[in-house]
Write a protein that holds these residues in place. Structure first.
Motif, PDB file in Angstrom:
ATOM      1  N   GLN A 109      13.158   2.538  -3.188  1.00  0.00           N
ATOM      2  CA  GLN A 109      13.675   3.789  -2.714  1.00  0.00           C
ATOM      3  C   GLN A 109      14.596   3.732  -1.556  1.00  0.00           C
ATOM      4  N   GLN A 110      14.767   2.889  -0.871  1.00  0.00           N
ATOM      5  CA  GLN A 110      15.590   2.569   0.281  1.00  0.00           C
ATOM      6  C   GLN A 110      17.035   2.395  -0.554  1.00  0.00           C
ATOM      7  N   GLU A 111      16.978   1.313  -1.477  1.00  0.00           N
ATOM      8  CA  GLU A 111      18.253   0.959  -1.994  1.00  0.00           C
ATOM      9  C   GLU A 111      18.792   2.314  -2.862  1.00  0.00           C
ATOM     10  N   ALA A 112      17.851   3.121  -3.498  1.00  0.00           N
ATOM     11  CA  ALA A 112      18.585   4.142  -4.192  1.00  0.00           C
ATOM     12  C   ALA A 112      19.110   5.286  -3.246  1.00  0.00           C
ATOM     13  N   CYS A 113      18.287   5.587  -2.100  1.00  0.00           N
ATOM     14  CA  CYS A 113      18.698   6.329  -1.095  1.00  0.00           C
ATOM     15  C   CYS A 113      20.190   5.811  -0.574  1.00  0.00           C
ATOM     16  N   TYR A 114      20.171   4.665  -0.328  1.00  0.00           N
ATOM     17  CA  TYR A 114      21.504   4.035   0.280  1.00  0.00           C
ATOM     18  C   TYR A 114      22.688   4.353  -0.747  1.00  0.00           C
ATOM     19  N   LYS A 115      22.455   3.822  -2.116  1.00  0.00           N
ATOM     20  CA  LYS A 115      23.535   4.222  -2.962  1.00  0.00           C
ATOM     21  C   LYS A 115      24.008   5.431  -3.229  1.00  0.00           C
ATOM     22  N   ALA A 116      23.142   6.473  -3.028  1.00  0.00           N
ATOM     23  CA  ALA A 116      23.273   7.841  -3.155  1.00  0.00           C
ATOM     24  C   ALA A 116      24.251   8.378  -2.026  1.00  0.00           C
ATOM     25  N   GLN A 117      24.006   7.732  -0.815  1.00  0.00           N
ATOM     26  CA  GLN A 117      24.846   8.036   0.450  1.00  0.00           C
ATOM     27  C   GLN A 117      26.329   7.243   0.307  1.00  0.00           C
ATOM     28  N   LEU A 118      26.164   6.203  -0.314  1.00  0.00           N
ATOM     29  CA  LEU A 118      27.748   5.493  -0.483  1.00  0.00           C
ATOM     30  C   LEU A 118      28.296   6.250  -1.227  1.00  0.00           C
ATOM     31  N   GLU A 119      27.955   6.887  -2.299  1.00  0.00           N
ATOM     32  CA  GLU A 119      28.533   7.863  -3.483  1.00  0.00           C
ATOM     33  C   GLU A 119      28.980   9.004  -2.644  1.00  0.00           C
ATOM     34  N   LEU A 120      28.182   9.501  -1.796  1.00  0.00           N
ATOM     35  CA  LEU A 120      28.743  10.726  -0.900  1.00  0.00           C
ATOM     36  C   LEU A 120      29.704  10.348  -0.166  1.00  0.00           C
ATOM     37  N   ALA A 121      29.797   9.242   0.652  1.00  0.00           N
ATOM     38  CA  ALA A 121      30.839   9.138   1.502  1.00  0.00           C
ATOM     39  C   ALA A 121      32.089   8.859   0.541  1.00  0.00           C
ATOM     40  N   ILE A 122      32.095   8.251  -0.606  1.00  0.00           N
ATOM     41  CA  ILE A 122      33.182   8.023  -1.294  1.00  0.00           C
ATOM     42  C   ILE A 122      33.674   9.336  -1.958  1.00  0.00           C
ATOM     43  N   GLU A 123      32.915  10.366  -2.246  1.00  0.00           N
ATOM     44  CA  GLU A 123      32.962  11.712  -2.706  1.00  0.00           C
ATOM     45  C   GLU A 123      33.689  12.410  -1.515  1.00  0.00           C
ATOM     46  N   ILE A 124      33.297  12.416  -0.307  1.00  0.00           N
ATOM     47  CA  ILE A 124      33.817  13.316   0.977  1.00  0.00           C
ATOM     48  C   ILE A 124      34.915  12.616   1.652  1.00  0.00           C
ATOM     49  N   GLN A 125      34.810  11.306   1.492  1.00  0.00           N
ATOM     50  CA  GLN A 125      35.699  10.505   2.231  1.00  0.00           C
ATOM     51  C   GLN A 125      35.755  10.343   3.800  1.00  0.00           C
ATOM     52  N   LYS A 126      34.614  10.479   4.412  1.00  0.00           N
ATOM     53  CA  LYS A 126      34.116  10.521   5.524  1.00  0.00           C
ATOM     54  C   LYS A 126      33.550   9.126   6.126  1.00  0.00           C
ATOM     55  N   PRO A 127      33.771   8.467   7.293  1.00  0.00           N
ATOM     56  CA  PRO A 127      33.262   7.316   7.321  1.00  0.00           C
ATOM     57  C   PRO A 127      31.824   6.965   7.291  1.00  0.00           C
ATOM     58  N   LEU A 128      31.241   5.753   7.159  1.00  0.00           N
ATOM     59  CA  LEU A 128      29.944   5.418   6.903  1.00  0.00           C
ATOM     60  C   LEU A 128      29.452   4.886   8.311  1.00  0.00           C
ATOM     61  N   PHE A 129      28.277   5.310   8.730  1.00  0.00           N
ATOM     62  CA  PHE A 129      27.385   4.819   9.832  1.00  0.00           C
ATOM     63  C   PHE A 129      26.311   4.029   9.221  1.00  0.00           C
ATOM     64  N   LEU A 130      26.187   2.606   9.512  1.00  0.00           N
ATOM     65  CA  LEU A 130      25.286   1.943   8.520  1.00  0.00           C
ATOM     66  C   LEU A 130      24.448   1.038   9.474  1.00  0.00           C
ATOM     67  N   HIS A 131      23.342   1.112   8.917  1.00  0.00           N
ATOM     68  CA  HIS A 131      22.002   0.041   9.123  1.00  0.00           C
ATOM     69  C   HIS A 131      21.655  -1.021   8.257  1.00  0.00           C
ATOM     70  N   GLU A 132      21.589  -2.176   8.673  1.00  0.00           N
ATOM     71  CA  GLU A 132      21.055  -3.067   8.250  1.00  0.00           C
ATOM     72  C   GLU A 132      20.271  -4.200   9.202  1.00  0.00           C
ATOM     73  N   ARG A 133      18.898  -4.371   8.571  1.00  0.00           N
ATOM     74  CA  ARG A 133      17.992  -5.121   9.401  1.00  0.00           C
ATOM     75  C   ARG A 133      17.193  -6.162   8.395  1.00  0.00           C
ATOM     76  N   ALA A 134      17.458  -7.521   8.575  1.00  0.00           N
ATOM     77  CA  ALA A 134      16.663  -8.161   7.776  1.00  0.00           C
ATOM     78  C   ALA A 134      17.090  -8.071   6.279  1.00  0.00           C
ATOM     79  N   ALA A 135      18.188  -7.525   5.719  1.00  0.00           N
ATOM     80  CA  ALA A 135      18.465  -7.227   4.421  1.00  0.00           C
ATOM     81  C   ALA A 135      19.852  -7.728   4.069  1.00  0.00           C
ATOM     82  N   PHE A 136      20.412  -8.628   4.726  1.00  0.00           N
ATOM     83  CA  PHE A 136      21.906  -8.785   4.779  1.00  0.00           C
ATOM     84  C   PHE A 136      22.344  -8.953   3.226  1.00  0.00           C
ATOM     85  N   THR A 137      21.471  -9.826   2.603  1.00  0.00           N
ATOM     86  CA  THR A 137      22.108 -10.362   1.441  1.00  0.00           C
ATOM     87  C   THR A 137      22.139  -9.093   0.290  1.00  0.00           C
ATOM     88  N   ARG A 138      20.888  -8.553   0.325  1.00  0.00           N
ATOM     89  CA  ARG A 138      20.777  -7.419  -0.656  1.00  0.00           C
ATOM     90  C   ARG A 138      21.842  -6.239  -0.124  1.00  0.00           C
TER      91      ARG A 138
END
Length: 266
Positions: A109-138
């Motif tokens: 669910q985290q991955e699906a939610c993240y992908k949806a927001q990446l797509e949203l950022a591409i659509e509207i072209q506003k910057p991304l405020f990202l969070h990553e903990r213990a998940a660097f590779t993925r």
């Protein structure tokens, strides 16, 4: 000291209830001229914008779903975020990403939610405020698939390794640093990281009420809230960076403010 900008405060957190006006005034009194309120859910993003609207040109906000809240996403969530992001005071998509440390939401669910927001950022072209903990590779596997189209992105509250920092920088990301950099016991490695990161790719934040800088004098802590961080303490983050880089506090404030305004378009 020159004024500085806090790129991430959790002003909707219950620790700030009934205290918002004084928190903002205290920040302004300590030369923190602008602050960006972090949205971590649809409801929280709506509340962050409501507060920001009360302080035009001082407060801004983001709109997103934190990985902890990924399980709350429904088929209306992205549309609601898109609507929020139409407002000029909402300057970034997020906080979004992956957190495999706490796993408060299932990883799929985290991955699906993240992908949806990446797509949203591409659509509207506003910057991304990202969070990553213990998940660097993925996190990098998912993000790289979108990189050619992505707008600017900052990995906020960075506490990772030097190699992770290099990878983020090599892929065009900015890094946000909090009071964690003053914790020489738990995060001693961050001195080397801060030294490596170019000043024009480095942003500062408190992540208040979390990540209280270790170098805040006890006299500055509010009684009954001794562990509560607040945006007024942002200069202590800047001071740690200045010390590590051998620069003046004024240089850090000036450069990070310029970078922040360019990054978020404020």
């Amino acid at each position: 000291m020159k004024n500085c900008i806090d790129i991430g405060i959790n002003l909707t957190n219950r620790q700030f209830h009934n205290d918002i006006e004084s928190i903002i005034q205290n920040a302004l009194d300590n030369e923190v001229s602008q602050m960006i309120l972090t949205g971590t859910s649809v409801k929280g993003s709506e509340e962050a914008l409501r507060i920001a609207k009360e302080y035009p040109s001082i407060l801004y906000s983001t709109a997103g779903i934190h990985p902890h809240d990924a399980k709350s996403r429904d088929n209306q969530s992205i549309a609601k975020l898109r609507k929020l992001l139409e407002n000029k005071q909402v300057v970034a998509v997020g906080e979004c990403g992956l957190d495999f440390d706490r796993d408060f939401s299932p990883r799929d669910q985290q991955e699906a939610c993240y992908k949806a927001q990446l797509e949203l950022a591409i659509e509207i072209q506003k910057p991304l405020f990202l969070h990553e903990r213990a998940a660097f590779t993925r996190f990098m596997v998912i993000t790289k698939a979108y990189l050619p189209q992505l707008p600017k992105a900052v990995v906020h509250c960075f506490t990772g390794t030097l190699q992770e920092a290099k990878t983020y920088l090599d892929n065009g990301f900015y890094l946000g640093f909090t009071g964690a950099i003053s914790d020489v016991k738990r995060f001693a490695h961050l001195q080397e990281v801060v030294n490596y990161v170019p000043l024009d790719r480095l942003l500062i934040e408190t992540d208040a009420p979390f990540m209280l800088p270790k170098n805040v004098p006890n006299a500055n802590l509010v009684k009954y809230h001794e562990r509560r961080n607040e945006p007024a303490f942002l200069p202590y983050v800047a001071q740690s960076i200045a010390t590590y880089k051998g620069l003046s506090l004024e240089e850090i404030a000036l450069e990070t403010t310029k970078s922040t305004k360019d990054f978020f378009g404020i």
